[in-house]
Design a protein around this motif. Structure first.
Motif, PDB file in Angstrom:
ATOM      1  N   SER A  95     -14.332  -6.312   7.609  1.00 32.87           N
ATOM      2  CA  SER A  95     -15.570  -6.818   7.162  1.00 32.87           C
ATOM      3  C   SER A  95     -15.662  -6.752   5.605  1.00 32.87           C
ATOM      4  O   SER A  95     -16.531  -7.326   5.268  1.00 32.87           O
ATOM      5  N   GLN A  96     -14.492  -6.223   5.120  1.00 27.12           N
ATOM      6  CA  GLN A  96     -14.539  -5.982   3.598  1.00 27.12           C
ATOM      7  C   GLN A  96     -13.973  -7.536   2.941  1.00 27.12           C
ATOM      8  O   GLN A  96     -13.181  -7.943   3.566  1.00 27.12           O
ATOM      9  N   TRP A  97     -14.831  -7.913   2.000  1.00 24.49           N
ATOM     10  CA  TRP A  97     -14.515  -9.117   1.553  1.00 24.49           C
ATOM     11  C   TRP A  97     -12.898  -9.644   0.819  1.00 24.49           C
ATOM     12  O   TRP A  97     -12.543 -10.324   0.785  1.00 24.49           O
ATOM     13  N   ARG A  98     -12.719  -8.253   0.237  1.00 24.47           N
ATOM     14  CA  ARG A  98     -11.359  -8.461  -0.353  1.00 24.47           C
ATOM     15  C   ARG A  98     -10.245  -8.234   0.817  1.00 24.47           C
ATOM     16  O   ARG A  98      -9.209  -9.233   0.488  1.00 24.47           O
ATOM     17  N   ILE A  99     -10.582  -7.768   1.839  1.00 23.96           N
ATOM     18  CA  ILE A  99      -9.488  -7.817   3.011  1.00 23.96           C
ATOM     19  C   ILE A  99      -9.490  -9.419   3.569  1.00 23.96           C
ATOM     20  O   ILE A  99      -8.429  -9.931   3.770  1.00 23.96           O
ATOM     21  N   ARG A 100     -10.566  -9.892   3.868  1.00 30.14           N
ATOM     22  CA  ARG A 100     -10.765 -11.187   4.208  1.00 30.14           C
ATOM     23  C   ARG A 100     -10.222 -12.269   3.355  1.00 30.14           C
ATOM     24  O   ARG A 100      -9.312 -13.285   3.757  1.00 30.14           O
ATOM     25  N   LEU A 101     -10.392 -12.142   2.038  1.00 32.14           N
ATOM     26  CA  LEU A 101      -9.564 -12.757   1.104  1.00 32.14           C
ATOM     27  C   LEU A 101      -8.289 -12.791   0.971  1.00 32.14           C
ATOM     28  O   LEU A 101      -7.472 -13.697   0.921  1.00 32.14           O
ATOM     29  N   LEU A 102      -7.711 -11.744   1.157  1.00 36.46           N
ATOM     30  CA  LEU A 102      -6.287 -11.555   0.931  1.00 36.46           C
ATOM     31  C   LEU A 102      -5.813 -11.931   2.458  1.00 36.46           C
ATOM     32  O   LEU A 102      -4.686 -12.540   2.413  1.00 36.46           O
ATOM     33  N   ALA A 103      -6.541 -11.929   3.575  1.00 33.42           N
ATOM     34  CA  ALA A 103      -5.847 -12.597   4.804  1.00 33.42           C
ATOM     35  C   ALA A 103      -5.969 -14.033   4.613  1.00 33.42           C
ATOM     36  O   ALA A 103      -4.921 -14.874   5.182  1.00 33.42           O
ATOM     37  N   LEU A 104      -7.009 -14.613   4.031  1.00 33.52           N
ATOM     38  CA  LEU A 104      -6.906 -16.048   3.986  1.00 33.52           C
ATOM     39  C   LEU A 104      -5.840 -16.635   2.812  1.00 33.52           C
ATOM     40  O   LEU A 104      -5.118 -17.576   3.346  1.00 33.52           O
ATOM     41  N   ALA A 105      -5.351 -15.814   1.957  1.00 34.71           N
ATOM     42  CA  ALA A 105      -4.565 -16.093   0.988  1.00 34.71           C
ATOM     43  C   ALA A 105      -3.209 -16.015   1.592  1.00 34.71           C
ATOM     44  O   ALA A 105      -2.371 -16.998   1.256  1.00 34.71           O
ATOM     45  N   CYS A 106      -2.809 -14.945   2.365  1.00 36.09           N
ATOM     46  CA  CYS A 106      -1.508 -14.598   2.898  1.00 36.09           C
ATOM     47  C   CYS A 106      -1.500 -15.821   4.001  1.00 36.09           C
ATOM     48  O   CYS A 106      -0.112 -16.233   4.127  1.00 36.09           O
ATOM     49  N   LEU A 161       1.224  -4.596  -3.478  1.00 36.44           N
ATOM     50  CA  LEU A 161      -0.039  -4.626  -3.706  1.00 36.44           C
ATOM     51  C   LEU A 161      -0.748  -4.657  -2.470  1.00 36.44           C
ATOM     52  O   LEU A 161      -1.866  -4.267  -2.389  1.00 36.44           O
ATOM     53  N   LEU A 162      -0.480  -5.359  -1.254  1.00 41.49           N
ATOM     54  CA  LEU A 162      -1.256  -5.313  -0.053  1.00 41.49           C
ATOM     55  C   LEU A 162      -1.230  -3.729   0.381  1.00 41.49           C
ATOM     56  O   LEU A 162      -2.402  -3.776   1.010  1.00 41.49           O
ATOM     57  N   THR A 163      -0.341  -3.188   0.311  1.00 41.76           N
ATOM     58  CA  THR A 163      -0.172  -2.006   0.918  1.00 41.76           C
ATOM     59  C   THR A 163      -1.293  -1.081  -0.058  1.00 41.76           C
ATOM     60  O   THR A 163      -1.826  -0.106   0.733  1.00 41.76           O
ATOM     61  N   VAL A 211      -5.679   9.246  12.877  1.00 46.50           N
ATOM     62  CA  VAL A 211      -4.933   8.383  13.770  1.00 46.50           C
ATOM     63  C   VAL A 211      -5.536   6.791  13.677  1.00 46.50           C
ATOM     64  O   VAL A 211      -5.077   5.907  13.496  1.00 46.50           O
ATOM     65  N   ALA A 212      -6.897   6.925  13.883  1.00 46.27           N
ATOM     66  CA  ALA A 212      -7.609   5.410  13.768  1.00 46.27           C
ATOM     67  C   ALA A 212      -7.464   4.857  12.530  1.00 46.27           C
ATOM     68  O   ALA A 212      -7.262   3.769  12.382  1.00 46.27           O
ATOM     69  N   LYS A 213      -7.698   5.576  11.266  1.00 51.30           N
ATOM     70  CA  LYS A 213      -7.389   4.846  10.347  1.00 51.30           C
ATOM     71  C   LYS A 213      -6.044   4.203   9.956  1.00 51.30           C
ATOM     72  O   LYS A 213      -5.727   3.288   9.260  1.00 51.30           O
ATOM     73  N   ALA A 214      -5.103   5.028  10.182  1.00 56.02           N
ATOM     74  CA  ALA A 214      -3.821   4.867  10.078  1.00 56.02           C
ATOM     75  C   ALA A 214      -3.292   3.545  10.896  1.00 56.02           C
ATOM     76  O   ALA A 214      -2.680   2.712  10.427  1.00 56.02           O
ATOM     77  N   LEU A 215      -3.786   3.671  12.255  1.00 56.24           N
ATOM     78  CA  LEU A 215      -3.499   2.349  13.087  1.00 56.24           C
ATOM     79  C   LEU A 215      -4.280   1.192  12.678  1.00 56.24           C
ATOM     80  O   LEU A 215      -3.673  -0.055  12.705  1.00 56.24           O
ATOM     81  N   ALA A 216      -5.509   1.132  12.089  1.00 57.51           N
ATOM     82  CA  ALA A 216      -6.156   0.250  11.424  1.00 57.51           C
ATOM     83  C   ALA A 216      -5.616  -0.255  10.354  1.00 57.51           C
ATOM     84  O   ALA A 216      -5.322  -1.622  10.030  1.00 57.51           O
ATOM     85  N   SER A 217      -4.909   0.437   9.240  1.00 59.50           N
ATOM     86  CA  SER A 217      -4.295  -0.108   8.088  1.00 59.50           C
ATOM     87  C   SER A 217      -3.119  -0.639   8.679  1.00 59.50           C
ATOM     88  O   SER A 217      -2.674  -1.726   8.018  1.00 59.50           O
ATOM     89  N   LEU A 218      -2.416  -0.118   9.656  1.00 60.33           N
ATOM     90  CA  LEU A 218      -1.039  -0.809   9.945  1.00 60.33           C
ATOM     91  C   LEU A 218      -1.448  -2.060  10.417  1.00 60.33           C
ATOM     92  O   LEU A 218      -0.546  -3.073  10.064  1.00 60.33           O
ATOM     93  N   SER A 219      -2.445  -2.280  11.141  1.00 56.93           N
ATOM     94  CA  SER A 219      -2.487  -3.632  12.093  1.00 56.93           C
ATOM     95  C   SER A 219      -3.036  -4.574  10.915  1.00 56.93           C
ATOM     96  O   SER A 219      -2.687  -5.837  11.173  1.00 56.93           O
ATOM     97  N   VAL A 220      -3.825  -4.295   9.729  1.00 52.94           N
ATOM     98  CA  VAL A 220      -4.258  -5.196   9.135  1.00 52.94           C
ATOM     99  C   VAL A 220      -2.974  -5.694   8.120  1.00 52.94           C
ATOM    100  O   VAL A 220      -2.803  -6.815   7.793  1.00 52.94           O
ATOM    101  N   ILE A 221      -2.064  -4.690   7.785  1.00 49.11           N
ATOM    102  CA  ILE A 221      -0.821  -4.983   7.067  1.00 49.11           C
ATOM    103  C   ILE A 221       0.136  -6.097   7.773  1.00 49.11           C
ATOM    104  O   ILE A 221       0.586  -6.651   7.267  1.00 49.11           O
ATOM    105  N   LEU A 222       0.253  -5.536   8.988  1.00 47.86           N
ATOM    106  CA  LEU A 222       1.040  -6.520  10.063  1.00 47.86           C
ATOM    107  C   LEU A 222       0.556  -7.906  10.173  1.00 47.86           C
ATOM    108  O   LEU A 222       1.265  -8.799   9.987  1.00 47.86           O
ATOM    109  N   LEU A 223      -0.734  -8.110  10.120  1.00 47.88           N
ATOM    110  CA  LEU A 223      -1.517  -9.290  10.075  1.00 47.88           C
ATOM    111  C   LEU A 223      -1.149 -10.125   8.854  1.00 47.88           C
ATOM    112  O   LEU A 223      -0.772 -11.220   9.010  1.00 47.88           O
ATOM    113  N   LEU A 224      -1.147  -9.505   7.711  1.00 49.27           N
ATOM    114  CA  LEU A 224      -1.123 -10.273   6.477  1.00 49.27           C
ATOM    115  C   LEU A 224       0.453 -10.359   6.614  1.00 49.27           C
ATOM    116  O   LEU A 224       0.811 -11.469   5.917  1.00 49.27           O
TER     117      LEU A 224
END
Length: 434
Positions: free
Chosen positions: A14-25, A74-76, A108-121
């Motif tokens: 839901s953060q705008w910078r994450i959405r912008l990174l996903a769109l850019a990647c 930079l993504l990490t 664990v929830a935060k680590a898995l969520a971060s991992l999921s977003v990084i894999l998506l990028l």
């Protein structure tokens, strides 16, 4: 656990910078590769950059080299480096504890969520650059780092393995980001830590250090993927790099977890762990680096740079033989095999007094070959710019009929001369051939 993971994942996306990174990647790499492939000037100083006109598979490899140096660190930093620090800035730890009840579950929830977003990028970077290259140039064979042609199917598998191998150092940087976010709280240093670590590793890789030190760094898999594009594949450094990256990822995550469990959530003035980050975070990682260097030195005997005269000569001769056959086909001359050519190379570094070992731009190689039915022995001269990681660029220095011109005049028109300038790779570790 699943509800907590879904909650943290929704917070991230839901953060705008994450959405912008996903769109850019998912969009920018494909557009970039397609645009560069249509230019008259190619990034020849980048690995596989000189082949972006010839095949679409060069695009994702060029982007992987750039991503390993800049994009992925930079993504990490943005995703994992801010996973815990954001709660400190917003003062929302007490709300999370009420909602999720367990600090272990929160971590664990935060680590898995971060991992999921990084894999998506990362998947977006790989797929977008591949699609952009194939659409712009096509599904043609790729010239490997020893000059041999890889079929499109074989190239696709190797490109996939190269991007998969890059996940190991990416996870290591992400884990370092989690550790910095936990230990340093709202301090901006936690957010910058993965990028700073990656920059430090790049600077170290440029230095003429022993190969054991080079292999022990968690980011080496960003470089060693080039061993996939030789025949036979140089898998030793790549497997070591992937293993080291995964071990760093596990250790840094465990350290972040232990520091997080010791956090005092009842005091809103406590942000991170302060000085404890040095003893409980940095020292174990430094110890892991020392142990890895000692183990690699003992097992592989990797005490020097890994670059010597024999390896350079063998690599240059092999690449020249493969590329000579390619030039022969372009000029429609009688076919010849590598065995018939009997190619050899004599390489020296600097003046006669300089020891022919280590990286540098003073390498000079004289390549000799023999054509069937021709009494005279052919010779060509190359100047080498050899980097500390084993990659080199061989620049032709005559004769003009072989490597003196950038273009070849063929019946189909002018085409790039494969022997004018080519990339190669020296295996830093000893192989079965020597």
């Amino acid at each position: 656990m699943f509800r907590g993971y879904r909650f943290e994942l929704v917070k991230l996306v839901s953060q705008w910078r994450i959405r912008l990174l996903a769109l850019a990647c998912w969009l920018a790499p494909g557009l970039f590769v397609a645009a560069v492939s249509e230019q008259s000037t190619l990034p020849t100083d980048t690995l596989f950059g000189r082949w972006m006109h010839a095949t679409g598979w060069a695009g994702p490899l060029v982007l992987l080299g750039f991503a390993g140096s800049w994009a992925l660190p930079l993504l990490t930093s943005v995703v994992a480096g801010d996973a815990f620090a954001a709660e400190d800035r917003l003062g929302t730890w007490r709300h999370l504890l009420v909602a999720m009840r367990s600090p272990r579950r929160i971590f664990v929830a935060k680590a898995l969520a971060s991992l999921s977003v990084i894999l998506l990028l990362v998947v977006g970077l790989a797929l977008s650059s591949t699609v952009g290259g194939l659409l712009a140039v096509g599904n043609q064979p790729l010239v490997g780092l020893d000059g041999h042609l890889l079929t499109p199917g074989d190239t696709a598998v190797r490109v996939l393995l190269a991007w998969a191998a890059a996940l190991a150092p990416t996870l290591a940087l992400a884990a370092i980001g989690l550790l910095g976010s936990v230990a340093l709280g709202r301090s901006p240093m936690g957010l910058l830590l993965p990028a700073l670590v990656a920059l430090a590793m790049q600077l170290v890789q440029l230095m003429p250090l022993p190969v054991a030190v080079r292999l022990a760094l968690p980011g080496y898999a960003f470089i060693s993927f080039n061993g996939l594009f030789t025949a036979p594949a140089q898998l030793g450094p790549l497997l070591i790099g992937v293993t080291v990256g995964l071990v760093w990822a596990v250790l840094a995550t465990v350290l972040a977890y232990l520091l997080f469990l010791r956090r005092d959530f009842t005091n809103p003035n406590v942000e991170g762990t302060g000085r404890r980050a040095v003893t409980a975070g940095a020292l174990p990682l430094a110890g892991l680096l020392a142990v890895t260097i000692a183990a690699l030195t003992t097992v592989h005997g990797a005490t020097g740079s890994g670059i010597d005269q024999e390896k350079v000569q063998r690599s240059v001769a092999t690449a020249f033989a493969h590329l000579y056959r390619m030039q022969t086909e372009q000029l429609h001359r009688p076919a010849v095999t590598e065995a018939q050519l009997k190619t050899s190379a004599v390489c020296t570094k600097g003046d006669a007094k300089a020891s022919p070992v280590g990286p540098g731009n003073g390498w000079r190689c004289v390549v000799s070959w023999q054509l069937p039915g021709v009494a005279a022995t052919g010779q060509a001269v190359y100047q080498l710019d050899l980097a500390a990681d084993g990659r080199y660029v061989a620049d032709g220095d005559g004769p003009k009929e072989v490597n003196g011109y950038f273009l070849l005049s063929t019946p189909q028109g002018d085409t790039p001369n494969p022997l004018w300038q080519f990339d190669g790779n020296v295996a830093l570790l000893a192989t079965a051939k020597g």
